[in-house]
Design an enzyme around this catalytic site. Structure first.
Site, PDB file in Angstrom:
ATOM      1  N   GLU A  21      -8.307  -5.495   4.867  1.00 41.89           N
ATOM      2  CA  GLU A  21      -8.107  -5.144   3.458  1.00 41.89           C
ATOM      3  C   GLU A  21      -6.895  -5.866   2.870  1.00 41.89           C
ATOM      4  OE1 GLU A  21      -8.865  -1.120   5.011  1.00 41.89           O
ATOM      5  OE2 GLU A  21      -9.390  -0.621   2.957  1.00 41.89           O
ATOM      6  N   GLY A  76     -11.104   7.879   7.800  1.00 41.70           N
ATOM      7  CA  GLY A  76     -12.017   8.069   6.673  1.00 41.70           C
ATOM      8  C   GLY A  76     -13.212   7.166   6.935  1.00 41.70           C
ATOM      9  N   ARG A  94      -2.432  -2.119  -3.599  1.00 41.03           N
ATOM     10  CA  ARG A  94      -3.659  -1.359  -3.405  1.00 41.03           C
ATOM     11  C   ARG A  94      -3.596  -0.148  -4.332  1.00 41.03           C
ATOM     12  NH1 ARG A  94      -5.237   2.915   1.078  1.00 41.03           N
ATOM     13  NH2 ARG A  94      -7.417   3.120   0.520  1.00 41.03           N
ATOM     14  N   HIS A 109     -12.913   2.657  -0.383  1.00 43.88           N
ATOM     15  CA  HIS A 109     -12.945   1.603   0.654  1.00 43.88           C
ATOM     16  C   HIS A 109     -13.591   0.317   0.112  1.00 43.88           C
ATOM     17  CE1 HIS A 109     -13.210   4.860   4.061  1.00 43.88           C
ATOM     18  NE2 HIS A 109     -11.944   4.482   3.899  1.00 43.88           N
ATOM     19  N   ARG A 146     -12.592  15.108   7.424  1.00 43.41           N
ATOM     20  CA  ARG A 146     -13.346  15.539   6.235  1.00 43.41           C
ATOM     21  C   ARG A 146     -14.792  15.846   6.591  1.00 43.41           C
ATOM     22  NH1 ARG A 146     -11.560  10.330   3.467  1.00 43.41           N
ATOM     23  NH2 ARG A 146      -9.362  10.721   3.074  1.00 43.41           N
ATOM     24  N   ASN A 181       0.884  -1.170   0.000  1.00 46.84           N
ATOM     25  CA  ASN A 181       0.000   0.000   0.000  1.00 46.84           C
ATOM     26  C   ASN A 181       0.920   1.217   0.000  1.00 46.84           C
ATOM     27  OD1 ASN A 181      -1.822   2.009   0.498  1.00 46.84           O
ATOM     28  ND2 ASN A 181      -2.788   1.011   2.252  1.00 46.84           N
TER      29      ASN A 181
END
Ligand code: ADP
Length: 403
Positions: A387, A215, A94, A183, A244, A10
């Site tokens: 993930e 996130g 990723r 995601h 955010r 990643n």
């Protein structure tokens, strides 16, 4: 014996996270992280897991991604797991943005690289870093299959009614403006793991997945396929997140520019980095926010209430999108750990069949588990996301298929 290991990478702009897995039993052989690439004090943190070794940390200058991957390989080699090992079957990368084009994990070749590059305008922060990681890994092992697993892929099944913004179609298409969602690897993994927890096939159930990390995004999954998700063109849309804003009237931006005299860059930074929980109360860590609430801090309470209000709106919206719901699954840092968030998000939704058992909700565990009372019409579950395992699984499946 054939090669069974997969290295998952990643790559961020100044960091590389990695995990080495053995796909015979999906076990983790090593995990680690290189941070502050390009600085004087870059840091490498490596934990071998196969032989019970200790975490090794190293600080010093790591100039670029190539140096970072070489350092990672050198650490792996100390435990006989180096990048040159014949046991390594593939590298799974990723990749944040796969646009409309990449609906599945894809073996990387020059054409795939060019397409990921073409998507940079819609993912200016992420795709360049992902590309650097891929190019570097290909240089180090040009003979090895390298697979891109896209954060957007799971959401490419969204119908046009969910994927399009209600703006002029030609303008939208010219600039590739649509709702892509992110995601996706987590939403895919968690929706399937929820089905497994309930002993059902993913095709036979409808799930609302709430990925609540720093996130955060929600998705509506019908019969194993995503039909709506809360992030859009970028990860800014949707839920209130750590830093955010999530959904807002787009005219706030015009107002900040015209009346507030802010530049586009300043507004971008405001909405992506200085909004959400941190903008509302100065903290983006839910643990700290809960601690402040316990001390009677009103700003922390208001931030929490706004976070929960938005979350509830999405649960209601996706209930309506799906028509019938079999399960709601909480995942990621907040979803897996913050019992008060789960309790507050479900409060008052009994009419929808959504109930949380206080005792079950208080249990801390790494395993997927139900938190709804026995016999509840809709299962409410905590399902830890993974993930890296999902990227490794998809990468290995593709390599095996092509072997
Ligand atoms: P990301 O991958 O988006 O960076 P994570 O899924 O790791 O984020 O989630 C990180 C967030 O999870 C933290 O910012 C914090 O708010 C929350 N978190 C982590 N552990 C706990 C905990 N024990 N209780 C409450 N919240 C937690």
């Amino acid at each position: 014996m054939s090669a069974t290991r997969v290295l998952v990478l990643n790559s961020g702009s100044s960091s590389v996270k990695y995990q080495l897995l053995d796909m015979r039993d999906s076990s983790r052989l090593a995990v680690g992280l290189v941070e502050r690439i390009g600085e004087e004090a870059s840091r490498l943190r490596h934990t071998p897991l196969s032989g019970g070794g200790e975490t090794r940390e190293w600080t010093g200058p790591i100039a670029d991604h190539e140096a970072a991957l070489k350092a990672v390989s050198a650490e792996l080699a100390k435990d006989g797991l180096g990048l040159d090992s014949p046991e390594l079957a593939a590298i799974g990368h990723r990749v944040v943005h796969g646009g409309k084009h990449f609906t599945e994990p894809t073996v990387i070749d020059d054409a795939v690289l060019a397409e990921i590059e073409r998507l940079i305008p819609v993912a200016p922060l992420h795709n360049p870093a992902n590309l650097t990681g891929i190019r570097t890994a290909r240089q180090l092992r040009p003979d090895l299959p390298q697979v891109a697993v896209f954060d957007t892929a799971f959401h490419t099944t969204m119908p046009e009614s969910a994927a399009r913004y209600a703006i002029d179609v030609e303008t939208a298409d010219r600039h590739r403006i649509r709702r892509y969602g992110f995601h996706g690897t987590s939403h895919a993994y968690v929706s399937r793991a929820t089905a497994r927890l309930l002993g059902k096939a993913p095709e036979d159930m409808n799930v609302i997945v709430l990925h609540l990390g720093n996130g955060a995004s929600a998705s509506a999954v019908r019969g194993g396929r995503c039909v709506d998700t809360s992030m859009g063109l970028t990860p800014l849309e949707g839920l209130v997140m750590g830093t955010r804003s999530g959904d807002m009237d787009p005219a706030v931006i015009f107002h900040l520019a015209r009346v507030g005299g802010m530049s586009i860059e300043e507004i971008d930074t405001l909405l992506n980095k200085k909004s959400g929980l941190i903008g509302l109360c100065g903290d983006n860590d839910m643990r700290e926010i809960r601690r402040r609430i316990d001390e009677g801090d009103e700003r922390a309470q208001l931030a929490f209430d706004i976070y929960i209000h938005r979350l509830k709106k999405y649960i209601g919206a996706y209930y309506a999108v799906l028509g019938t719901v079999d399960a709601v699954a909480f995942t990621a840092g907040v979803g897996e750990n913050a019992a008060p968030v789960r309790e507050a998000a479900m409060a008052g939704l009994e009419q929808l069949g959504l109930l949380v058992d206080a005792e079950l909700n208080a249990v801390r565990a790494d395993e997927p588990r139900l938190i709804s009372p026995a016999g509840a019409r809709v299962a409410v579950a905590v399902v830890p996301t993974d993930e890296e395992l999902e990227i490794a699984t998809q990468t290995y499946a593709l390599v095996e298929e092509n072997a």
